[in-house]
Write a protein that holds these residues in place. Structure first.
Motif, PDB file in Angstrom:
ATOM      1  N   TYR A  61      69.149  61.446  47.733  1.00  0.00           N
ATOM      2  CA  TYR A  61      70.458  61.809  48.888  1.00  0.00           C
ATOM      3  C   TYR A  61      71.116  60.464  49.323  1.00  0.00           C
ATOM      4  O   TYR A  61      70.149  60.730  50.550  1.00  0.00           O
ATOM      5  CB  TYR A  61      70.675  63.296  48.935  1.00  0.00           C
ATOM      6  N   GLY A  65      63.865  74.077  50.219  1.00  0.00           N
ATOM      7  CA  GLY A  65      64.816  73.245  50.178  1.00  0.00           C
ATOM      8  C   GLY A  65      66.374  73.770  50.040  1.00  0.00           C
ATOM      9  O   GLY A  65      67.320  73.752  50.290  1.00  0.00           O
ATOM     10  N   THR A  88      68.007  80.448  59.419  1.00  0.00           N
ATOM     11  CA  THR A  88      67.789  81.880  58.926  1.00  0.00           C
ATOM     12  C   THR A  88      68.316  83.124  60.116  1.00  0.00           C
ATOM     13  O   THR A  88      68.924  84.086  60.111  1.00  0.00           O
ATOM     14  CB  THR A  88      67.134  81.796  58.068  1.00  0.00           C
ATOM     15  N   GLY A 127      67.320  76.869  53.050  1.00  0.00           N
ATOM     16  CA  GLY A 127      67.953  78.016  53.490  1.00  0.00           C
ATOM     17  C   GLY A 127      69.420  78.068  53.967  1.00  0.00           C
ATOM     18  O   GLY A 127      69.462  78.762  53.780  1.00  0.00           O
ATOM     19  N   MET A 156      59.901  81.893  72.755  1.00  0.00           N
ATOM     20  CA  MET A 156      58.579  83.121  72.828  1.00  0.00           C
ATOM     21  C   MET A 156      58.030  82.649  71.831  1.00  0.00           C
ATOM     22  O   MET A 156      58.680  82.856  70.643  1.00  0.00           O
ATOM     23  CB  MET A 156      59.250  84.412  73.134  1.00  0.00           C
ATOM     24  N   LEU A 183      59.633  70.098  57.456  1.00  0.00           N
ATOM     25  CA  LEU A 183      58.987  70.682  56.908  1.00  0.00           C
ATOM     26  C   LEU A 183      59.559  72.398  56.353  1.00  0.00           C
ATOM     27  O   LEU A 183      59.843  72.934  56.913  1.00  0.00           O
ATOM     28  CB  LEU A 183      57.207  71.724  57.357  1.00  0.00           C
ATOM     29  N   ARG A 184      60.269  71.872  54.647  1.00  0.00           N
ATOM     30  CA  ARG A 184      60.580  72.902  53.759  1.00  0.00           C
ATOM     31  C   ARG A 184      59.916  74.476  54.053  1.00  0.00           C
ATOM     32  O   ARG A 184      58.742  74.511  53.105  1.00  0.00           O
ATOM     33  CB  ARG A 184      61.313  72.356  53.124  1.00  0.00           C
ATOM     34  N   GLN A 209      61.763  63.473  54.402  1.00  0.00           N
ATOM     35  CA  GLN A 209      61.763  62.682  55.597  1.00  0.00           C
ATOM     36  C   GLN A 209      63.336  61.969  55.647  1.00  0.00           C
ATOM     37  O   GLN A 209      63.951  61.757  54.243  1.00  0.00           O
ATOM     38  CB  GLN A 209      61.046  61.676  55.504  1.00  0.00           C
ATOM     39  N   THR A 262      62.948  72.696  61.846  1.00  0.00           N
ATOM     40  CA  THR A 262      63.582  72.416  60.710  1.00  0.00           C
ATOM     41  C   THR A 262      65.379  72.757  59.828  1.00  0.00           C
ATOM     42  O   THR A 262      65.240  71.455  59.590  1.00  0.00           O
ATOM     43  CB  THR A 262      62.456  73.571  59.238  1.00  0.00           C
ATOM     44  N   VAL A 291      66.992  69.444  60.671  1.00  0.00           N
ATOM     45  CA  VAL A 291      66.947  68.240  59.972  1.00  0.00           C
ATOM     46  C   VAL A 291      67.827  68.084  58.815  1.00  0.00           C
ATOM     47  O   VAL A 291      67.765  67.507  57.887  1.00  0.00           O
ATOM     48  CB  VAL A 291      65.405  68.557  60.174  1.00  0.00           C
ATOM     49  N   ARG A 301      60.235  80.254  69.074  1.00  0.00           N
ATOM     50  CA  ARG A 301      59.000  79.201  69.574  1.00  0.00           C
ATOM     51  C   ARG A 301      59.620  77.871  69.815  1.00  0.00           C
ATOM     52  O   ARG A 301      59.268  77.275  70.695  1.00  0.00           O
ATOM     53  CB  ARG A 301      57.456  79.040  68.602  1.00  0.00           C
ATOM     54  N   ASP A 302      60.237  78.235  68.566  1.00  0.00           N
ATOM     55  CA  ASP A 302      61.125  76.674  68.688  1.00  0.00           C
ATOM     56  C   ASP A 302      63.089  76.710  68.545  1.00  0.00           C
ATOM     57  O   ASP A 302      63.255  77.450  67.850  1.00  0.00           O
ATOM     58  CB  ASP A 302      61.021  75.890  67.240  1.00  0.00           C
ATOM     59  N   ALA A 345      70.337  68.162  55.647  1.00  0.00           N
ATOM     60  CA  ALA A 345      71.321  67.787  55.978  1.00  0.00           C
ATOM     61  C   ALA A 345      72.161  67.145  56.159  1.00  0.00           C
ATOM     62  O   ALA A 345      73.022  66.677  56.522  1.00  0.00           O
ATOM     63  CB  ALA A 345      71.232  66.724  53.652  1.00  0.00           C
TER      64      ALA A 345
HETATM   65  C1  LIG Z   1      64.800  66.708  55.089  1.00  0.00           C
HETATM   66  C2  LIG Z   1      65.564  67.728  54.793  1.00  0.00           C
HETATM   67  C3  LIG Z   1      66.249  68.488  54.112  1.00  0.00           C
HETATM   68  C4  LIG Z   1      66.986  69.375  53.716  1.00  0.00           C
HETATM   69  N1  LIG Z   1      68.080  69.395  53.250  1.00  0.00           N
HETATM   70  C5  LIG Z   1      69.065  71.092  53.130  1.00  0.00           C
HETATM   71  C6  LIG Z   1      69.848  70.641  52.633  1.00  0.00           C
HETATM   72  O1  LIG Z   1      71.030  69.934  52.425  1.00  0.00           O
HETATM   73  N2  LIG Z   1      70.532  72.197  52.369  1.00  0.00           N
HETATM   74  C7  LIG Z   1      70.140  73.096  52.224  1.00  0.00           C
HETATM   75  O2  LIG Z   1      70.538  74.083  52.298  1.00  0.00           O
HETATM   76  N3  LIG Z   1      68.778  72.976  53.039  1.00  0.00           N
HETATM   77  C8  LIG Z   1      68.079  71.858  52.857  1.00  0.00           C
HETATM   78  N4  LIG Z   1      66.758  72.184  53.978  1.00  0.00           N
HETATM   79  C9  LIG Z   1      66.184  72.886  53.975  1.00  0.00           C
HETATM   80  C10 LIG Z   1      66.500  73.911  55.395  1.00  0.00           C
HETATM   81  O3  LIG Z   1      65.972  73.385  55.932  1.00  0.00           O
HETATM   82  C11 LIG Z   1      65.145  74.924  55.356  1.00  0.00           C
HETATM   83  O4  LIG Z   1      65.620  75.708  54.124  1.00  0.00           O
HETATM   84  C12 LIG Z   1      65.458  75.911  56.647  1.00  0.00           C
HETATM   85  O5  LIG Z   1      65.977  75.753  57.622  1.00  0.00           O
HETATM   86  C13 LIG Z   1      64.296  76.976  56.471  1.00  0.00           C
HETATM   87  O6  LIG Z   1      65.397  77.985  58.120  1.00  0.00           O
HETATM   88  P1  LIG Z   1      64.176  78.605  58.766  1.00  0.00           P
HETATM   89  O7  LIG Z   1      65.457  79.535  59.516  1.00  0.00           O
HETATM   90  O8  LIG Z   1      64.496  79.973  57.698  1.00  0.00           O
HETATM   91  O9  LIG Z   1      63.401  78.108  58.924  1.00  0.00           O
HETATM   92  P2  LIG Z   1      63.306  77.008  60.858  1.00  0.00           P
HETATM   93  O10 LIG Z   1      64.452  76.348  60.468  1.00  0.00           O
HETATM   94  O11 LIG Z   1      62.093  76.341  59.988  1.00  0.00           O
HETATM   95  O12 LIG Z   1      63.377  78.063  61.588  1.00  0.00           O
HETATM   96  C14 LIG Z   1      62.098  78.800  61.172  1.00  0.00           C
HETATM   97  C15 LIG Z   1      61.565  79.460  63.209  1.00  0.00           C
HETATM   98  O13 LIG Z   1      60.883  80.663  63.276  1.00  0.00           O
HETATM   99  C16 LIG Z   1      59.974  79.815  64.943  1.00  0.00           C
HETATM  100  N5  LIG Z   1      58.698  80.555  64.271  1.00  0.00           N
HETATM  101  C17 LIG Z   1      57.831  80.259  64.107  1.00  0.00           C
HETATM  102  N6  LIG Z   1      56.754  80.979  63.603  1.00  0.00           N
HETATM  103  C18 LIG Z   1      56.934  81.447  65.182  1.00  0.00           C
HETATM  104  C19 LIG Z   1      55.867  82.126  66.388  1.00  0.00           C
HETATM  105  N7  LIG Z   1      55.299  82.285  65.757  1.00  0.00           N
HETATM  106  N8  LIG Z   1      56.272  82.623  67.576  1.00  0.00           N
HETATM  107  C20 LIG Z   1      58.064  82.897  67.020  1.00  0.00           C
HETATM  108  N9  LIG Z   1      58.996  82.046  66.771  1.00  0.00           N
HETATM  109  C21 LIG Z   1      58.148  81.529  65.420  1.00  0.00           C
HETATM  110  C22 LIG Z   1      60.906  78.721  65.053  1.00  0.00           C
HETATM  111  O14 LIG Z   1      60.481  78.252  66.320  1.00  0.00           O
HETATM  112  C23 LIG Z   1      62.120  78.519  64.745  1.00  0.00           C
HETATM  113  O15 LIG Z   1      63.350  78.882  65.424  1.00  0.00           O
HETATM  114  C24 LIG Z   1      66.044  70.133  54.133  1.00  0.00           C
HETATM  115  C25 LIG Z   1      65.161  70.292  54.589  1.00  0.00           C
HETATM  116  C26 LIG Z   1      64.463  69.050  55.074  1.00  0.00           C
HETATM  117  C27 LIG Z   1      63.483  69.194  56.183  1.00  0.00           C
END
Ligand SMILES: Cc1cc2nc3c(=O)[nH]c(=O)nc-3n(C[C@H](O)[C@H](O)[C@H](O)COP(=O)(O)OP(=O)(O)OC[C@H]3O[C@@H](n4cnc5c(N)ncnc54)[C@H](O)[C@@H]3O)c2cc1C
Length: 315
Positions: free
Chosen positions: A213, A295, A11, A297, A154, A267-268, A189, A38, A41, A31-32, A43
């Motif tokens: 899947y 699930g 995102t 993103g 950070m 963790l979704r 997982q 996530t 991880v 932070r990560d 699919a």
């Molecule tokens: C097993 C599995 C399978 C999946 N399969 C699919 C799929 O097939 N298709 C699909 O569309 N989605 C899938 N998903 C869902 C998808 O992975 C998530 O919806 C997506 O990763 C969310 O992305 P995000 O960038 O919002 O959050 P994240 O990837 O969690 O990123 C969050 C970011 O915010 C940062 N952050 C958080 N807190 C702080 C803080 N205090 N200070 C600084 N930084 C911070 C973190 O370090 C990280 O960089 C799957 C998820 C899992 C677990």
């Protein structure tokens, strides 16, 4: 405009790419780093799973489908810096007779299956983009660097006050950063197997209590999964690995005996509805929130990022 993006998952990186390519000065703080999120991880097959509300999700998913399909076409050009996206045939099975899925309007075509395996009664097939996330996140980072943006590790205790605007793409981190307890984990997982001859299509099989899947990505096959609401455990569990392999091999016998190359847990970031809106703060820059994608993103990333950029442009 100077924009700080908090979060380097799919995102945050996609929001940063779109904003930077529209001419904003963008820095990502997280932070990560991308490969630790996530998102790495996932699919990751295009599929609107555990994300709400349906009308907004449909629009974001449809737009992302278009962009991913275009990215997939780069692979056939042999260009350098390929995104790691391919369009694959998906077969989805349901245990009960089912109407066309609610997201039918986001895909160009969908055909009902005439024959389904024992234990299932209905299903359909459609084409969908699949992203090899480690490669795809690297591609986004490269695109970001080309647009002059930076990514810095950070860990923040609050959303930063500076810049002209902040994008909050912190996923589950929004529990702390925007004091939002409605964002909760859904543990997943997955296993990584080597490529297997004849396993070229994605299989999704739903049951009341399990999701199964099989997602081939070219140089490996991701097999899942679990979907446990409210569970924070990031450790891989042998019992889950066995159950996932048993369910998947029953549907795709070619998986039997394949070595497990790795097991990952993510963790979704689930929420009753994706939060994508502007928040004005007294004495601090406005925030465009973009989190709670559950699930989906990856599936929603381009549609959401374009809407975030539209909100930034309008500030
Ligand atoms: C097993 C599995 C399978 C999946 N399969 C699919 C799929 O097939 N298709 C699909 O569309 N989605 C899938 N998903 C869902 C998808 O992975 C998530 O919806 C997506 O990763 C969310 O992305 P995000 O960038 O919002 O959050 P994240 O990837 O969690 O990123 C969050 C970011 O915010 C940062 N952050 C958080 N807190 C702080 C803080 N205090 N200070 C600084 N930084 C911070 C973190 O370090 C990280 O960089 C799957 C998820 C899992 C677990």
């Amino acid at each position: 405009m100077r924009v700080l993006v908090v979060g380097a998952g799919v995102t945050g990186l996609t929001c940063a790419v779109v904003a930077a390519e529209r001419g904003h000065h963008v820095d990502v703080l997280a932070r990560d780093l991308p490969q630790e999120t996530t998102s790495a991880v996932a699919a990751a097959c295009w599929y609107p799973y555990l994300a709400y509300p349906a009308e907004r999700v449909l629009g974001w998913a449809r737009r992302s489908y278009e962009v991913f399909t275009e990215l997939a076409s780069y692979a056939s050009t042999g260009a350098d810096g390929q995104p790691g996206v391919a369009v694959r045939t998906v077969r989805e099975l349901t245990p009960e007779p089912a109407a066309d899925p609610w997201w039918r309007g986001a895909v160009p075509s969908l055909q009902r299956l005439d024959v389904v395996p024992d234990g299932y009664t209905d299903g359909w097939t459609f084409a969908a983009p699949v992203a090899h996330m480690p490669r795809y996140l690297t591609y986004l980072e490269r695109r970001l660097a080309d647009a002059g943006a930076t990514v810095t590790r950070m860990a923040l205790a609050t959303l930063p006050p500076g810049a002209d605007a902040v994008v909050n793409a912190s996923g589950l981190g929004s529990r702390l950063l925007s004091d939002d307890g409605s964002t909760t984990p859904v543990r997943g997982q997955v296993l990584r197997l080597p490529p297997i001859e004849g396993v070229d299509d994605v299989l999704l099989a739903d049951r009341v209590d399990t999701v199964t899947y099989v997602v081939p990505r070219g140089d490996d096959v991701v097999v899942g999964g679990t979907s446990e609401a409210g569970v924070w455990d990031l450790g891989a569990r042998a019992v889950d690995t066995e159950a996932i392999l048993a369910r998947a091999s029953a549907l795709v016998p070619a998986l039997r005996g394949a070595p497990v190359l790795g097991v990952r847990v993510g963790l979704r970031p689930a929420r009753p509805s994706v939060r994508l809106e502007v928040e004005r703060r007294d004495g601090a820059s406005p925030v465009v929130h973009c989190y709670g994608h559950g699930g989906a993103g990856v599936t929603l990333s381009w549609g959401c990022a374009e809407e975030v950029a539209d909100l930034l442009d309008a500030l």
